[in-house]
Scaffold this motif. Structure first.
Motif, PDB file in Angstrom:
ATOM      1  N   VAL A  60       0.845  -1.189   0.000  1.00 38.59           N
ATOM      2  CA  VAL A  60       0.000   0.000   0.000  1.00 38.59           C
ATOM      3  C   VAL A  60       0.881   1.239   0.000  1.00 38.59           C
ATOM      4  CG1 VAL A  60      -1.888  -1.158   1.209  1.00 38.59           C
ATOM      5  CG2 VAL A  60      -0.179   0.102   2.524  1.00 38.59           C
ATOM      6  N   HIS A  61       0.368   2.300  -0.613  1.00 33.97           N
ATOM      7  CA  HIS A  61       0.993   3.617  -0.580  1.00 33.97           C
ATOM      8  C   HIS A  61       0.033   4.573   0.124  1.00 33.97           C
ATOM      9  CE1 HIS A  61       4.428   3.048  -3.362  1.00 33.97           C
ATOM     10  NE2 HIS A  61       3.639   2.155  -3.930  1.00 33.97           N
ATOM     11  N   LEU A  62       0.552   5.322   1.090  1.00 34.22           N
ATOM     12  CA  LEU A  62      -0.249   6.284   1.825  1.00 34.22           C
ATOM     13  C   LEU A  62       0.490   7.617   1.876  1.00 34.22           C
ATOM     14  CD1 LEU A  62      -1.011   4.003   4.919  1.00 34.22           C
ATOM     15  CD2 LEU A  62      -2.476   4.312   2.915  1.00 34.22           C
ATOM     16  N   LEU A  63      -0.226   8.696   1.726  1.00 38.01           N
ATOM     17  CA  LEU A  63       0.327  10.030   1.945  1.00 38.01           C
ATOM     18  C   LEU A  63      -0.423  10.602   3.135  1.00 38.01           C
ATOM     19  CD1 LEU A  63       2.246  12.257   0.935  1.00 38.01           C
ATOM     20  CD2 LEU A  63       0.358  13.121  -0.460  1.00 38.01           C
ATOM     21  N   ILE A  64       0.299  10.848   4.222  1.00 38.33           N
ATOM     22  CA  ILE A  64      -0.349  11.241   5.463  1.00 38.33           C
ATOM     23  C   ILE A  64       0.418  12.390   6.115  1.00 38.33           C
ATOM     24  CG2 ILE A  64      -1.459   9.039   5.959  1.00 38.33           C
ATOM     25  CD1 ILE A  64       0.855   8.198   7.580  1.00 38.33           C
ATOM     26  N   SER A  65      -0.277  13.100   6.978  1.00 39.59           N
ATOM     27  CA  SER A  65       0.380  14.182   7.722  1.00 39.59           C
ATOM     28  C   SER A  65       0.131  14.001   9.208  1.00 39.59           C
ATOM     29  CB  SER A  65      -0.147  15.553   7.258  1.00 39.59           C
ATOM     30  OG  SER A  65      -1.507  15.715   7.617  1.00 39.59           O
ATOM     31  N   GLY A  66       1.136  14.362   9.985  1.00 37.83           N
ATOM     32  CA  GLY A  66       1.021  14.239  11.435  1.00 37.83           C
ATOM     33  C   GLY A  66       2.390  14.145  12.072  1.00 37.83           C
ATOM     34  N   GLU A  67       2.420  14.092  13.391  1.00 34.94           N
ATOM     35  CA  GLU A  67       3.668  13.889  14.113  1.00 34.94           C
ATOM     36  C   GLU A  67       4.114  12.435  13.959  1.00 34.94           C
ATOM     37  OE1 GLU A  67       5.420  16.205  15.578  1.00 34.94           O
ATOM     38  OE2 GLU A  67       3.940  17.801  15.199  1.00 34.94           O
ATOM     39  N   LEU A  68       5.432  12.220  13.919  1.00 28.23           N
ATOM     40  CA  LEU A  68       5.950  10.863  13.732  1.00 28.23           C
ATOM     41  C   LEU A  68       5.425   9.898  14.796  1.00 28.23           C
ATOM     42  CD1 LEU A  68       9.674  11.398  12.658  1.00 28.23           C
ATOM     43  CD2 LEU A  68       7.859  10.319  11.312  1.00 28.23           C
ATOM     44  N   ALA A  69       5.335  10.355  16.031  1.00 25.38           N
ATOM     45  CA  ALA A  69       4.852   9.473  17.110  1.00 25.38           C
ATOM     46  C   ALA A  69       3.402   9.084  16.889  1.00 25.38           C
ATOM     47  CB  ALA A  69       5.015  10.163  18.461  1.00 25.38           C
ATOM     48  N   ASP A  70       2.581  10.040  16.451  1.00 25.27           N
ATOM     49  CA  ASP A  70       1.172   9.748  16.194  1.00 25.27           C
ATOM     50  C   ASP A  70       1.017   8.833  14.981  1.00 25.27           C
ATOM     51  OD1 ASP A  70       0.356  11.338  18.313  1.00 25.27           O
ATOM     52  OD2 ASP A  70       0.159  13.134  17.066  1.00 25.27           O
ATOM     53  N   ILE A  71       1.843   9.063  13.967  1.00 21.47           N
ATOM     54  CA  ILE A  71       1.807   8.203  12.779  1.00 21.47           C
ATOM     55  C   ILE A  71       2.158   6.769  13.156  1.00 21.47           C
ATOM     56  CG2 ILE A  71       2.963   7.708  10.586  1.00 21.47           C
ATOM     57  CD1 ILE A  71       3.154  10.760  10.182  1.00 21.47           C
ATOM     58  N   ALA A  72       3.170   6.601  14.001  1.00 13.67           N
ATOM     59  CA  ALA A  72       3.583   5.256  14.428  1.00 13.67           C
ATOM     60  C   ALA A  72       2.432   4.532  15.124  1.00 13.67           C
ATOM     61  CB  ALA A  72       4.799   5.340  15.343  1.00 13.67           C
ATOM     62  N   ILE A  73       1.715   5.239  15.989  1.00 16.17           N
ATOM     63  CA  ILE A  73       0.582   4.634  16.691  1.00 16.17           C
ATOM     64  C   ILE A  73      -0.514   4.248  15.708  1.00 16.17           C
ATOM     65  CG2 ILE A  73      -1.295   5.088  18.323  1.00 16.17           C
ATOM     66  CD1 ILE A  73       0.691   6.909  19.852  1.00 16.17           C
ATOM     67  N   SER A  74      -0.839   5.149  14.784  1.00 14.45           N
ATOM     68  CA  SER A  74      -1.907   4.885  13.814  1.00 14.45           C
ATOM     69  C   SER A  74      -1.535   3.746  12.875  1.00 14.45           C
ATOM     70  CB  SER A  74      -2.217   6.155  13.013  1.00 14.45           C
ATOM     71  OG  SER A  74      -2.790   7.144  13.832  1.00 14.45           O
TER      72      SER A  74
END
Length: 255
Positions: A60-74
């Motif tokens: 999968v390819h995703l383009l997302i925005s957010g803090e690295l820590a929040d991205i890791a959790i999601s």
């Protein structure tokens, strides 16, 4: 594991693939479930915003925005939840995704436009479709989004509106400066579209799911690989569908 490189913009191109390049979507029901979990994982509550996406057969390819820590959790929530669903539905065990997801920071508007196009062109380059108009990506969302303040609505201005967006996506090639992982996560073998390859593999195996081949007794596994090769599948396609290593498939097919 190395520390992830942060983006001042907070925007990242994220890529995640199946363990051993194995397929992670057997059918449209799997794709719909992944999308449901994806949307639940990337929400205002999570602090991570989904901008663009595309589901291929084994990644999968995703383009997302957010803090690295929040991205890791999601991402952990998305991957673990979907893997539990997939393993239960298809009676398999073990890790579904290969290692850590990859993330590439996006800093400029030029990079942002390029990565959106790159994500949407993946199915076209792989032969899944004859254009970017592919049902399992965000391409249609960009073209048909309402003026409701969503990322797609706002980002259309990068392309000069819907018509500019369509024109920007209409030609294969162009800049792919968005990522250095193209060779690893690229579109893949073009001779037989992946969706067709899966149907061909199932027919050749006579009722055995391709993903189950790797756990068969060696003699039966080897015979199954030979049948897949005789059906016209490439070494790389057989590796993706079965999870059997490329070197083993190549040896069994005499390549």
């Amino acid at each position: 594991m190395g520390k992830r490189k942060g983006a001042r913009s907070g925007v990242y191109h994220v890529m995640s693939r199946g363990s051993g390049k194995q397929i992670i979507f057997e059918d449209n029901a799997d794709r719909r479930h992944y999308i449901d979990v994806m949307r639940a994982s990337f929400s205002a509550d999570s602090g991570v915003i989904l901008i663009a996406w595309c589901l291929m057969d084994n990644h999968v390819h995703l383009l997302i925005s957010g803090e690295l820590a929040d991205i890791a959790i999601s991402m952990r929530l998305l991957s673990s939840s979907y893997a539990m669903y997939f393993n239960k539905r298809h009676a398999r065990v073990g890790h579904l995704f290969q290692g850590r997801y990859k993330s590439v920071p996006i800093e400029t508007d030029a990079q942002l436009a390029a990565v959106i196009r790159y994500i949407h062109q993946n199915p076209w380059k792989a032969g899944y479709s004859t254009s970017c108009d592919y049902p399992w990506s965000s391409y249609g969302e960009f073209l048909h989004c309402a003026d409701d303040g969503t990322p797609a609505t706002e980002l259309l201005e990068l392309f000069g509106g819907a018509e500019g967006f369509r024109e920007f996506h209409a030609h294969l090639g162009g800049s792919q400066a968005c990522t250095t992982e193209d060779a690893e996560f690229g579109s893949g073998h073009r001779a037989m579209p992946a969706s067709i390859a899966l149907d061909v593999a199932r027919a050749a195996l006579g009722g055995i799911e391709p993903g189950a081949v790797s756990s068969l007794p060696r003699a039966k596994r080897d015979a199954s690989i030979s049948r897949l090769g005789a059906a016209g599948l490439s070494v790389r396609q057989i590796e993706r569908l079965t999870g059997v290593s490329k070197s083993t498939v190549a040896r069994l097919l005499g390549h």
